[in-house]
Write an enzyme that holds these catalytic residues in place. Structure first.
Site, PDB file in Angstrom:
ATOM      1  N   ASP A  36       0.772  -1.027  -0.078  1.00  0.00           N
ATOM      2  CA  ASP A  36      -0.019  -0.010  -0.045  1.00  0.00           C
ATOM      3  C   ASP A  36       0.611   1.231  -0.093  1.00  0.00           C
ATOM      4  O   ASP A  36       2.020   1.482   0.684  1.00  0.00           O
ATOM      5  CB  ASP A  36      -1.014   0.155   1.167  1.00  0.00           C
ATOM      6  CG  ASP A  36      -2.027   0.799   1.106  1.00  0.00           C
ATOM      7  OD1 ASP A  36      -1.974   2.134   0.610  1.00  0.00           O
ATOM      8  OD2 ASP A  36      -3.191   0.592   1.581  1.00  0.00           O
ATOM      9  N   THR A  72      -7.186   4.148  -1.510  1.00  0.00           N
ATOM     10  CA  THR A  72      -6.905   2.663  -1.218  1.00  0.00           C
ATOM     11  C   THR A  72      -8.013   1.798  -1.845  1.00  0.00           C
ATOM     12  O   THR A  72      -7.630   0.995  -2.488  1.00  0.00           O
ATOM     13  CB  THR A  72      -6.545   2.446   0.231  1.00  0.00           C
ATOM     14  OG1 THR A  72      -5.568   3.041   0.679  1.00  0.00           O
ATOM     15  CG2 THR A  72      -6.570   0.842   0.577  1.00  0.00           C
ATOM     16  N   HIS A 195       1.863   8.254   5.725  1.00  0.00           N
ATOM     17  CA  HIS A 195       1.055   9.219   6.436  1.00  0.00           C
ATOM     18  C   HIS A 195       1.676   9.902   7.641  1.00  0.00           C
ATOM     19  O   HIS A 195       1.608  11.122   7.681  1.00  0.00           O
ATOM     20  CB  HIS A 195      -0.259   8.556   6.781  1.00  0.00           C
ATOM     21  CG  HIS A 195      -1.192   8.135   5.775  1.00  0.00           C
ATOM     22  ND1 HIS A 195      -1.869   9.293   4.826  1.00  0.00           N
ATOM     23  CD2 HIS A 195      -1.650   7.040   5.403  1.00  0.00           C
ATOM     24  CE1 HIS A 195      -2.626   8.625   3.984  1.00  0.00           C
ATOM     25  NE2 HIS A 195      -2.665   7.220   4.223  1.00  0.00           N
TER      26      HIS A 195
END
Ligand SMILES: *[C@@H]1O[C@H](CO)[C@@H](O)[C@H](O)[C@H]1NC(C)=O
Ligand SMILES: *[C@@H]1O[C@H](CO)[C@@H](O)[C@H](O)[C@H]1NC(C)=O
Ligand SMILES: *[C@@H]1O[C@H](CO)[C@@H](O)[C@H](O)[C@H]1NC(C)=O
Ligand SMILES: *[C@@H]1O[C@H](CO)[C@@H](O)[C@H](O)[C@H]1NC(C)=O
Ligand SMILES: *[C@@H]1O[C@H](CO)[C@@H](O)[C@H](O)[C@H]1NC(C)=O
Ligand SMILES: *[C@@H]1O[C@H](CO)[C@@H](O)[C@H](O)[C@H]1NC(C)=O
Ligand SMILES: *[C@@H]1O[C@H](CO)[C@@H](O)[C@H](O)[C@H]1NC(C)=O
Ligand SMILES: *[C@@H]1O[C@H](CO)[C@@H](O)[C@H](O)[C@H]1NC(C)=O
Ligand SMILES: [Zn+2]
Length: 477
Positions: A36, A72, A195
């Site tokens: 991811d 996502t 993040h």
């Protein structure tokens, strides 16, 4: 003597045909891996020897045009359906469906509500309807009952389960007596750390190195299980990441009365549902509010985003410029890295690499659409793709000539010619398909020579020696 010879020839023909058959494209196996938030250029940020190993012995696509919004769930569903968000229905990580009168949120149990996913058909369903089996290790949506079914094998989502445990499951499923032909593997990083730290942070370097080690671990385990040259490994991601800053915040409360609307999704694409009768008031208050915020009425959303024709797309969306952050006010959560922005931005783009019998070696392609992965998967799995928004033709140059012959045969497209004469083979890793064919041919020739010799009743000395000579290389193949 004759019956022994006949028996031998039967065994040889059986072995030959089973080897040749087992290497046909219809028996292709695929392992799709998503790390991811792995931005395309992380590959060059620190040494990533395992990623580069795949590039050298496989294919690499430098630019992957993923779908809007670059989040996502929307992008993962595109990878396994080939559809734009407006068509597969997972239009955001946070959604509200006015027809169902239901909400969907990444962090809540309502992600398990089938109704949100049922607009599309994930690849495992099509794969299983064709008689194959699928195994999914934490792939987003794989533990949701979609069209009343699940992947044949799957792990219920639990972010605490280690990468090693996920890999172990994948290997287990690929080595079952009736192995899966499609494996899906998901890992949460480097998104999580991206993040928290922001992609520009030097602390991202060890995070990227760690992903490279994880890929190394996966390669090792595939090799140990003798799957490395059997499985087509595809490594990709959903989106990239961009650096945010407290200096680039757009506070909605400064422009818009809280009571006029519901904020369905926040940043960087604010999905705004005005209260009944308040549409114009909300739109007027926002449209010129901030130079780094572009506000669209639903019908004005640019066509190139393919993000309009779905009831889960709200009447107004407000899109932040890259690196800008939308909050209601400063007490909302703020992250140093984010994604979701316009999919035209390079920083939103993920990686794409692949290795295996179906793929060319040391081949670089400039650009692909992420919607094209789906028809590629369907081709490798020999399943018929339902209607989608990609095209196999756009990515068929990634395939090795043997696999391509099957493409041009089944699609009746122009025959592709492989111009790279000197193909690079990995050390100690024979190119199984051609090896199978060559061994098969040798055996057939030897068999005919023996038969002819037998027919003309010439002496065949030490037949049993020959038998072991013929049989041995086969057993090693
Ligand atoms: C693909 O699947 C079909 C059945 O759907 C089968 O007839 C065919 O032999 C398979 N293999 C190839 C290479 O098409
Ligand atoms: C939608 O659901 C909410 C509860 O979640 C309920 O209060 C409301 O009445 C429902 N609206 C309609 C139109 O059914
Ligand atoms: C998730 O996995 C962890 C580690 O194995 C375990 O302790 C925990 O109970 C699991 N959570 C759920 C909801 O299964
Ligand atoms: C934000 O808006 C200003 C003023 O229009 C502009 O100069 C700047 O380029 C914008 N920032 C981004 C990242 O687009
Ligand atoms: C920010 O907005 C939230 C939600 O509307 C509200 O609960 C909170 O009090 C606000 N904080 C400030 C500082 O205005
Ligand atoms: C891979 O291809 C590039 C050119 O595309 C070439 O320069 C390089 O030597 C090749 N590497 C190997 C290991 O064959
Ligand atoms: C991506 O898709 C568009 C159509 O949706 C097409 O025009 C374009 O050529 C595709 N790009 C590539 C690199 O295949
Ligand atoms: C994407 O594919 C779906 C299913 O075929 C179709 O309904 C939709 O119109 C396509 N979208 C575009 C932009 O072509
Ligand atoms: Zn994220």
């Amino acid at each position: 003597m004759t019956s022994k010879l006949l028996w031998m020839s039967f065994v040889l023909v059986a072995i030959t045909s089973s080897i040749t058959f087992s290497l046909q494209p219809d028996r292709q196996k695929v392992l799709l891996v998503s790390f991811d938030g792995f931005r395309w250029d992380y590959l060059y940020r620190v040494p990533t020897p395992h990623f580069h190993y795949i590039m050298k012995y496989g294919v690499h696509v430098k630019q992957v045009n993923n779908i809007f919004i670059t989040k996502t769930y929307p992008n993962h569903y595109t990878l396994i359906t080939g559809l734009f968000a407006e068509s597969h229905g997972i239009v955001a990580n946070e959604m509200f469906d006015p027809i169902l009168n239901k909400s969907f949120s990444l962090d809540h149990m309502n992600v398990y509500d089938s109704e949100f996913w049922d607009e599309a058909m994930p690849i495992w369903i099509t794969n299983q309807k064709a008689g194959h089996t699928t195994g999914a290790a934490m792939w987003p949506g794989a533990d949701v009952q979609i069209h009343k079914s699940f992947p044949s094998y799957y792990m219920p989502y639990n972010e605490s389960i280690s990468f090693e445990d996920r890999v172990a499951k994948i290997i287990e499923w690929f080595t079952l007596k009736e192995p899966i032909n499609l494996g899906l593997l998901y890992w949460e990083d480097p998104d999580d750390m991206g993040h928290h730290l922001g992609p520009d942070s030097p602390l991202m370097e060890p995070v990227i190195s760690d992903i490279d080690s994880k890929l190394g671990y996966l390669i090792d385990m595939l090799k140990k299980a003798k799957l490395w040259n059997v499985v087509n490994l595809i490594i990709t991601s959903d989106h990239g990441m961009t650096q945010c800053s407290e200096d680039r915040i757009i506070e909605l409360d400064l422009y818009l009365d809280k009571d006029l609307y519901t904020l369905i999704d926040q940043s960087p694409v604010a999905a705004i549902l005005p209260r009944e009768g308040k549409f114009e008031e909300v739109y007027e208050a926002l449209v010129h509010a901030h130079p780094n915020l572009t506000v669209y009425k639903k019908e004005e959303i640019p066509e190139r985003w393919h993000y309009k024709y779905n009831s889960r797309i709200q009447p107004i969306i407000a899109v932040a410029d890259e690196g800008w952050y939308i909050l209601r006010n400063k007490s909302d959560d703020f992250l140093l890295g984010n994604h979701g922005y316009d999919n035209a931005f390079a920083e939103m783009h993920p990686i794409f690499l692949a290795h295996g019998p179906a793929f060319r070696k040391n081949f670089t392609k400039e650009v692909m659409n992420s919607t094209d992965l789906y028809p590629l998967l369907c081709h490798l799995l020999n399943i018929t793709a339902p209607p989608h928004n990609g095209s196999l033709r756009n990515v068929q140059d990634l395939l090795s000539s043997a696999t391509l012959r099957a493409v041009s045969y089944t699609q009746s497209t122009t025959v592709f010619r492989d111009t790279s004469k000197s193909r690079e083979y990995e050390q100690g890793q024979p190119y199984a398909y051609f090896l199978g064919i060559s061994l098969g041919s040798i055996i057939v020739i030897v068999f005919f020579v023996i038969s002819i010799k037998h027919l003309i009743r010439s002496q065949i000395p030490a037949f049993s020696d020959m038998q072991s000579e013929i049989a041995q290389p086969l057993l090693q193949a």
